[in-house]
Design a protein around this motif. Structure first.
Motif, PDB file in Angstrom:
ATOM      1  N   LYS A   2       0.849  -1.193   0.000  1.00  0.00           N
ATOM      2  CA  LYS A   2       0.000   0.000   0.000  1.00  0.00           C
ATOM      3  C   LYS A   2       0.885   1.243   0.000  1.00  0.00           C
ATOM      4  O   LYS A   2       1.742   1.407   0.864  1.00  0.00           O
ATOM      5  N   LEU A   3       0.661   2.086  -0.986  1.00  0.00           N
ATOM      6  CA  LEU A   3       1.438   3.317  -1.100  1.00  0.00           C
ATOM      7  C   LEU A   3       0.607   4.478  -0.573  1.00  0.00           C
ATOM      8  O   LEU A   3      -0.622   4.486  -0.706  1.00  0.00           O
ATOM      9  N   ILE A  74       5.633  -6.454 -13.514  1.00  0.00           N
ATOM     10  CA  ILE A  74       6.575  -5.474 -12.949  1.00  0.00           C
ATOM     11  C   ILE A  74       6.278  -5.332 -11.458  1.00  0.00           C
ATOM     12  O   ILE A  74       5.154  -4.972 -11.084  1.00  0.00           O
ATOM     13  N   PRO A  75       7.270  -5.589 -10.606  1.00  0.00           N
ATOM     14  CA  PRO A  75       7.027  -5.464  -9.158  1.00  0.00           C
ATOM     15  C   PRO A  75       7.069  -3.998  -8.720  1.00  0.00           C
ATOM     16  O   PRO A  75       7.552  -3.136  -9.461  1.00  0.00           O
ATOM     17  N   ILE A  76       6.568  -3.750  -7.535  1.00  0.00           N
ATOM     18  CA  ILE A  76       6.731  -2.418  -6.945  1.00  0.00           C
ATOM     19  C   ILE A  76       8.091  -2.396  -6.255  1.00  0.00           C
ATOM     20  O   ILE A  76       8.314  -3.111  -5.272  1.00  0.00           O
ATOM     21  N   ALA A  77       9.009  -1.629  -6.822  1.00  0.00           N
ATOM     22  CA  ALA A  77      10.378  -1.531  -6.291  1.00  0.00           C
ATOM     23  C   ALA A  77      10.906  -0.144  -6.628  1.00  0.00           C
ATOM     24  O   ALA A  77      10.275   0.592  -7.385  1.00  0.00           O
ATOM     25  N   PRO A 149      -1.310  -0.741 -10.815  1.00  0.00           N
ATOM     26  CA  PRO A 149      -2.114   0.480 -10.670  1.00  0.00           C
ATOM     27  C   PRO A 149      -1.721   1.326  -9.462  1.00  0.00           C
ATOM     28  O   PRO A 149      -1.641   2.552  -9.568  1.00  0.00           O
ATOM     29  N   ALA A 150      -1.432   0.684  -8.342  1.00  0.00           N
ATOM     30  CA  ALA A 150      -1.067   1.461  -7.138  1.00  0.00           C
ATOM     31  C   ALA A 150       0.176   2.303  -7.401  1.00  0.00           C
ATOM     32  O   ALA A 150       0.265   3.458  -6.960  1.00  0.00           O
TER      33      ALA A 150
END
Lengths: 297, 129
Positions: A2-3, A74-77, A149-150
Motif C-alpha cells: 500500500k502506497l 513489474i514489481p513495486i520496487a 495500478p497502485a
C-alpha cells in the motif's frame, strides 16, 4: 504493497505555501493576487476533487482491467518506481499537448488556464469534467505495460504535487542547470502565457526534456513579460460558467454547424477552429504575429 | 473519507485563504492610466489590432479603442485585470454623455462609459469593420 496518497499529504502544505506566497507578494515579491480570482481558483479545485471521486471507480476498474492483460510482470520496487515516474511523465506530456490541440480535451483543461493571474492558487484551478474529456485514457498504456495500478497512481500523484509549486512568479530561475532538465516556474509561466510567442508551448509536467525533444519548448524572455490567461479571457468569476463554458460553446457550435465535417472539427479540431476562419487558433495567431515581426524587421 | 475531510475542512481552508487575500488588500479596482494604456491592452488582446483612437471613460474604469481596421475594442475591468471584446454591432444605449454597451455574450455584464463624444462612438460601433 500500500502506497501513501501524496496529494492528501500535501494539501496542508499547499495552504501554507499559498499563505507564504501571499505575504511575500504583499511585502514586494514578484507576483499578484486578487481575492476574487483566488476564490474562483480554489472553488474549482474543491469541485475538481469531488468530481474526481465520482468517476474514480470507473478509472480504477479500467486500470485493473488493462493491468490484468499486461505485457510484463513489474514489481513495486525503487527501480520500477523511477521508471514508472518517467514514463508517466511522458504520458502526461502527450495528454497535456493533446489537451491544448483538441477542443474536446481543451474543454476541460481550459479551466486551469482561465485565470489572468499566475500564483499558487492558480495551480489548484482544476476542471470538473476531466472524466468526460477522457484524460485518463493517456495513462492506460502504463497498466498495459505492466506497472501496478497502485504504483502508477502514486507516480501520477507525485507528478501533480510537483506541478503545484511551479505556479509562481516569486521564483525567477532555478540554479545548477535545473532549468535544462526540469519544468520550472519560468518554463511554466511561458505555458500559461497568451503572448503569441508563448502560445501552446512547454507542455511538460516534471521534465522539460520532452518539450526540448519534441519541438514545443520556448524559454521565458525577460524582455517580454507573460500575459496570463486565455485568448478570450472569461468575463466572470462564476465557478459554474468557468467549469462549463467551453462545453456550452462546443454544443452551440455543433448544433449550428453547416456540415458533419464541421461538427467533427468543432469537437476534434484545435480550439478556435471554425469553418469560415472567423475565430483564431493558436497556430493562426502565432503565424500572424510572426508575419508582423518579419514586417517590422 | 467523509464530508468533514472532503468538504468541510477544504471549505474552511478556502475561506481562510480568501479572507486572508482580501485582508492583505488584494482587491484592487483598476483604472486606466492613459489612453495609450487602453490601446496597449486592446492590442495585446486582439490579434492584429492597432489602436487609432481611444475614448477613456470619465472614471477611467473602461475605454473604447478604435482600431485601424475599423474594429472597436471595449476594454473593461475584471477583478484587478482587464477584459477586451470587439464591440462592433453590440447593443448600445445612449443617455446624454453615457453609453451603455451590451455585448451579446453570456455572463458579460453591460458596461457604462461616460464619454465626451458619446454620440460619435455610438455611431462608430454601429458600423461593421
Amino acid at each position: 504493497m500500500k502506497l501513501p496518497d501524496p496529494v492528501q499529504m500535501a494539501v496542508p502544505f499547499f495552504i501554507l505555501l499559498i499563505i507564504v506566497e501571499m505575504v511575500a507578494v504583499k511585502r514586494g515579491a514578484r507576483g499578484a493576487y486578487d481575492w476574487r480570482d483566488s476564490a474562483a481558483s480554489l472553488t474549482m479545485g474543491l469541485g475538481s476533487t469531488l468530481a474526481g471521486l465520482l468517476s474514480a471507480g470507473i478509472v480504477v476498474a479500467l486500470a485493473y482491467w488493462f493491468w490484468a492483460h499486461r505485457l510484463f510482470d513489474i514489481p513495486i520496487a525503487w527501480w520500477s518506481g523511477v521508471l514508472c515516474f518517467v514514463i508517466d511523465d511522458f504520458a502526461y506530456y502527450v495528454f497535456h499537448r493533446s489537451a491544448h490541440r483538441v477542443r474536446w480535451f481543451w474543454a476541460s483543461h481550459v479551466i486551469h488556464h482561465s485565470s489572468q493571474h499566475y500564483n499558487l492558487s492558480t495551480a489548484l484551478r482544476q476542471p470538473w469534467t476531466s472524466f468526460v474529456s477522457l484524460g485518463f485514457l493517456f495513462r492506460l498504456p502504463l497498466f498495459f505495460i505492466g506497472f501496478p495500478p497502485a504504483l502508477v497512481f502514486f507516480c501520477a500523484a507525485l507528478n501533480l504535487v510537483y506541478q503545484f509549486w511551479i505556479h509562481t512568479e516569486v521564483v525567477k530561475r532555478l540554479p545548477w542547470g535545473l532549468e535544462s532538465v526540469l519544468n520550472t516556474p519560468s518554463h511554466h509561466r511561458v505555458h500559461h502565457g497568451t503572448n503569441p510567442r508563448y502560445l501552446d508551448r512547454n507542455y511538460a509536467g516534471v521534465f522539460i526534456v520532452w518539450d526540448r525533444w519534441l519541438g514545443s519548448f520556448e524559454p521565458e524572455h525577460d524582455d517580454e513579460p507573460v500575459r496570463y490567461g486565455i485568448v478570450k479571457n472569461l468575463p466572470t468569476f462564476n465557478p459554474l460558467w468557468t467549469a462549463f463554458h467551453e462545453w456550452i460553446g462546443i454544443a452551440k457550435d455543433v448544433w449550428n454547424a453547416p456540415s458533419w465535417k464541421a461538427r467533427w472539427m468543432y469537437v476534434a479540431g484545435p480550439p478556435g477552429w471554425t469553418p469560415d476562419g472567423s475565430r483564431d487558433t493558436a497556430d493562426v495567431i502565432r503565424a500572424a504575429w510572426e508575419m508582423e515581426q518579419q514586417a517590422a524587421e | 473519507m467523509n464530508w468533514l475531510t472532503l468538504v468541510v475542512l477544504p471549505g474552511a481552508g478556502i475561506a481562510l485563504l480568501v479572507v486572508l487575500a482580501r485582508g492583505l488588500g488584494f482587491n484592487a479596482q483598476p483604472k486606466l492610466a492613459s489612453a495609450a494604456e487602453a490601446g496597449t491592452i486592446a492590442h495585446d488582446a486582439l490579434m492584429g489590432f492597432h489602436a487609432d483612437a481611444v475614448a477613456l471613460a470619465a472614471d477611467a474604469r473602461a475605454a473604447l479603442v478604435a482600431g485601424r481596421d475599423g474594429r472597436i475594442a471595449l476594454v473593461r475591468p475584471h477583478g484587478d485585470r482587464w477584459i477586451v471584446r470587439v464591440a462592433n454591432g453590440a447593443k448600445v444605449d445612449r443617455a446624454g454623455d453615457t453609453l451603455t454597451v451590451t455585448i451579446a455574450e453570456p455572463m458579460f455584464e453591460p458596461v457604462a462609459l461616460q464619454l465626451a463624444d458619446a454620440a460619435g462612438w455610438a455611431a462608430r460601433m454601429e458600423a461593421r469593420p
